[in-house]
Design an enzyme around this catalytic site. Structure first.
Site, mmCIF file in Angstrom:
data_model
loop_
_atom_site.group_PDB
_atom_site.id
_atom_site.type_symbol
_atom_site.label_atom_id
_atom_site.label_comp_id
_atom_site.label_asym_id
_atom_site.label_seq_id
_atom_site.Cartn_x
_atom_site.Cartn_y
_atom_site.Cartn_z
ATOM 1 N N ARG A 154 -1.568 9.370 1.113
ATOM 2 C CA ARG A 154 -2.987 9.557 0.856
ATOM 3 C C ARG A 154 -3.404 11.020 0.744
ATOM 4 N NH1 ARG A 154 -6.014 5.018 4.655
ATOM 5 N NH2 ARG A 154 -5.496 3.227 3.348
ATOM 6 N N GLU B 1 0.841 -1.195 0.000
ATOM 7 C CA GLU B 1 0.000 0.000 0.000
ATOM 8 C C GLU B 1 0.873 1.241 0.000
ATOM 9 O OE1 GLU B 1 -2.996 -0.191 3.044
ATOM 10 O OE2 GLU B 1 -3.951 -1.964 2.175
ATOM 11 N N HIS C 87 -12.148 9.521 6.175
ATOM 12 C CA HIS C 87 -11.883 8.087 6.387
ATOM 13 C C HIS C 87 -11.345 7.762 7.772
ATOM 14 C CE1 HIS C 87 -10.933 3.971 5.434
ATOM 15 N NE2 HIS C 87 -9.629 4.164 5.583
ATOM 16 N N HIS D 293 -9.730 9.414 2.360
ATOM 17 C CA HIS D 293 -9.314 8.344 1.453
ATOM 18 C C HIS D 293 -9.622 8.785 0.032
ATOM 19 C CE1 HIS D 293 -8.678 4.429 -0.315
ATOM 20 N NE2 HIS D 293 -8.252 3.984 0.856
ATOM 21 N N ARG E 263 -1.667 9.307 8.532
ATOM 22 C CA ARG E 263 -1.509 7.888 8.876
ATOM 23 C C ARG E 263 -0.940 7.083 7.714
ATOM 24 N NH1 ARG E 263 -5.265 3.185 8.381
ATOM 25 N NH2 ARG E 263 -6.500 4.591 7.108
#
Length: 508
Positions: A275, A115, A334, A230, A369
């Site tokens: 992100r 990811e 998110h 997100h 994060r």
């Protein structure tokens, strides 16, 4: 309520953090309070990607820690990052012992995904894109089978009760009305705040109730301004919005517009950039009048339905065939990096109050994060919280000093204010207006209190960093530090800002 429940540690919330805390406290008696049915109404079951843990031969906890610090844009607590990275492999093993069935290869090793912002494949997953659902299933069954855990379903925590500055119980309400749960140890594991936003991947019930409970009790909250959006939520009218996991991009899917142009390719890391960068790139392209899609047709291609069965299923329900049509996406609120400030044992600033999972702020996530660090943090910290509570000496029960009148919480009123002021791009005027509106509601409305604390923190962070982007302060301030505040400090700051705005208006 007295008798068998009196004096037990009280865990509020039945997502992964709450379930696992209760299990780690066993065989000591514990009381688990959940607003819905056990395991329902939490974001945990919706989690797709998995848990980040250094399980591969080419990986180490030190690399995991470094990736976490890099993604956090300078505001991570290095100690928290090291603690979680070091403990992550053992936490995965613990979940396996509780019955979680993780995906593995033919050789029996974990099937590891990639990811954004990870330098290695280290995402442990289950049921393809159903990791959260599988973990909640296993932990719920384990809780049901553990005699020492008493579960109160369809029960809402209304107030944390205090004697002096220490917790002495919880005021709860259920179908039979309001009642007191006596106890000197309370764990808030109520999840995040996505329900304060109009576009969110979280259940609407997750609006920050646990944060409001802790704030009213005098706890310090931290990093409230940092909300992660997100970049690839399925662009339909469904709420919560369905998430198209980052793991799909990890397997080669790309972002395109209606012309097929791959607009995010120029980002460092392209679709696997952090992100916040990908979300803003998507938002900018949408604002310019384009449509945005995630194209899985070439990669992962025909393997997509097998690799991501849940995503493939809800795409088909929405009338989209991912093997022939690109998937329409847009950003959505998110994950909240902020929450109740806790130490490495999950202890808050209030004696007898712990927090775990998304409701807590350990400092692990910083300003942004790292993908799939949330579930592993919940698992690691659940074990730490349980160990901390177990080490306490027995204490006599005491009565609370006062019980407050029941407060309301109306997220529907707060949602448009928060969505406008605390979205992907922020500015002083919009935040000031939000603070003015929310401060008038927050004394009596718990949802407005959480929104107010977020808006004050965002107003006072005059820089752009990670998930916090200011139109009027686009640069990063290298001297900026983490922001922490109490409920009283947030109200005081709101009054100061209101007085200043009034004075400026009169002088004009």
């Amino acid at each position: 309520m007295t008798g068998a429940t009196a004096g037990r540690p009280i865990v509020i919330g039945s997502g992964i953090a709450g379930l696992l805390t209760a299990l780690c406290l066993a065989p000591a008696p514990v009381l688990l309070v959940t607003q819905g049915a056990l395991g329902d109404q939490s974001s945990s079951a919706l989690a797709q990607g998995g848990l980040a843990a250094a399980m591969g031969d080419d990986d180490t906890p030190a690399l995991h820690r470094d990736d976490t610090l890099c993604a956090g844009a300078g505001l991570c607590d290095p100690g928290a990052a090291g603690l979680v990275a070091d403990a992550a492999p053992a936490a995965v093993a613990m979940l396996s012992r509780f019955g979680v069935v993780f995906d593995k290869g033919d050789d029996g090793s974990f099937a590891l995904g990639l990811e954004a912002a990870h330098s290695r494949r280290r995402i442990v997953h289950a049921a393809g894109d159903g990791t959260g659902r599988e973990i909640v299933r296993a932990l719920t069954e384990a809780v049901r089978a553990t005699p020492s855990i008493m579960v109160l379903e369809h029960t809402s925590a209304e107030q944390l009760l205090l004697r002096g500055r220490a917790i002495c119980g919880v005021l709860a309400s259920g179908r039979a009305g309001r009642f007191v749960l006596s106890g000197r140890s309370v764990v808030v594991a109520t999840g995040g705040i996505g329900g304060l936003f109009e576009d969110t991947t979280n259940p609407v019930e997750c609006w920050g109730k646990g944060l409001a409970l802790a704030a009213r009790a005098g706890a310090v909250l931290a990093d409230m301004e940092f909300m992660q959006f997100h970049p690839t939520a399925l662009a339909t009218e469904s709420r919560p919005m369905r998430l198209v996991s980052e793991a799909v991009r990890g397997e080669g899917a790309v972002l395109v517009d209606e012309t097929g142009y791959r607009f995010a390719e120029a980002l460092p890391g392209a679709e696997l950039a952090p992100r916040d960068q990908v979300s803003r790139a998507v938002a900018r392209h949408l604002a310019e009048g384009h449509s945005v899609f995630l194209d899985v047709r070439e990669r992962p291609g025909a393997a997509f339905p097998e690799m991501f069965p849940a995503i493939a299923s809800f795409c088909h329900v929405a009338g989209i065939d991912p093997l022939h049509d690109p998937i329409p996406v847009r950003p959505a609120a998110h994950y909240h990096m902020g929450g109740i400030a806790v130490d490495e044992q999950g202890r808050s600033s209030v004696q007898g109050l712990w927090a775990c999972g998304e409701a807590a702020c350990t400092g692990l996530h910083g300003a942004n994060r790292l993908a799939s660090n949330s579930l592993i943090e919940a698992a690691v910290m659940a074990a730490a919280v349980a160990e901390s509570i177990r080490s306490l000496p027995a204490q006599p029960l005491v009565s609370p000093e006062r019980i407050e009148p029941q407060r309301r919480a109306d997220p529907a009123v707060v949602r448009p204010i928060v969505s406008q002021a605390l979205g992907l791009i922020r500015d002083r005027d919009t935040l000031s207006h939000a603070i003015s509106r929310l401060s008038g509601l927050a004394a009596e409305d718990d949802a407005a209190l959480v929104g107010l604390m977020m808006a004050v923190a965002a107003h006072d962070r005059e820089e752009s960093r990670g998930a916090h982007c200011r139109r009027d302060f686009p640069q990063t301030n290298k001297h900026a530090t983490r922001a922490m505040m109490t409920c009283s400090e947030a109200f005081l700051r709101a009054r100061e800002l209101g007085s200043r705005t009034g004075a400026l208006a009169q002088s004009a």
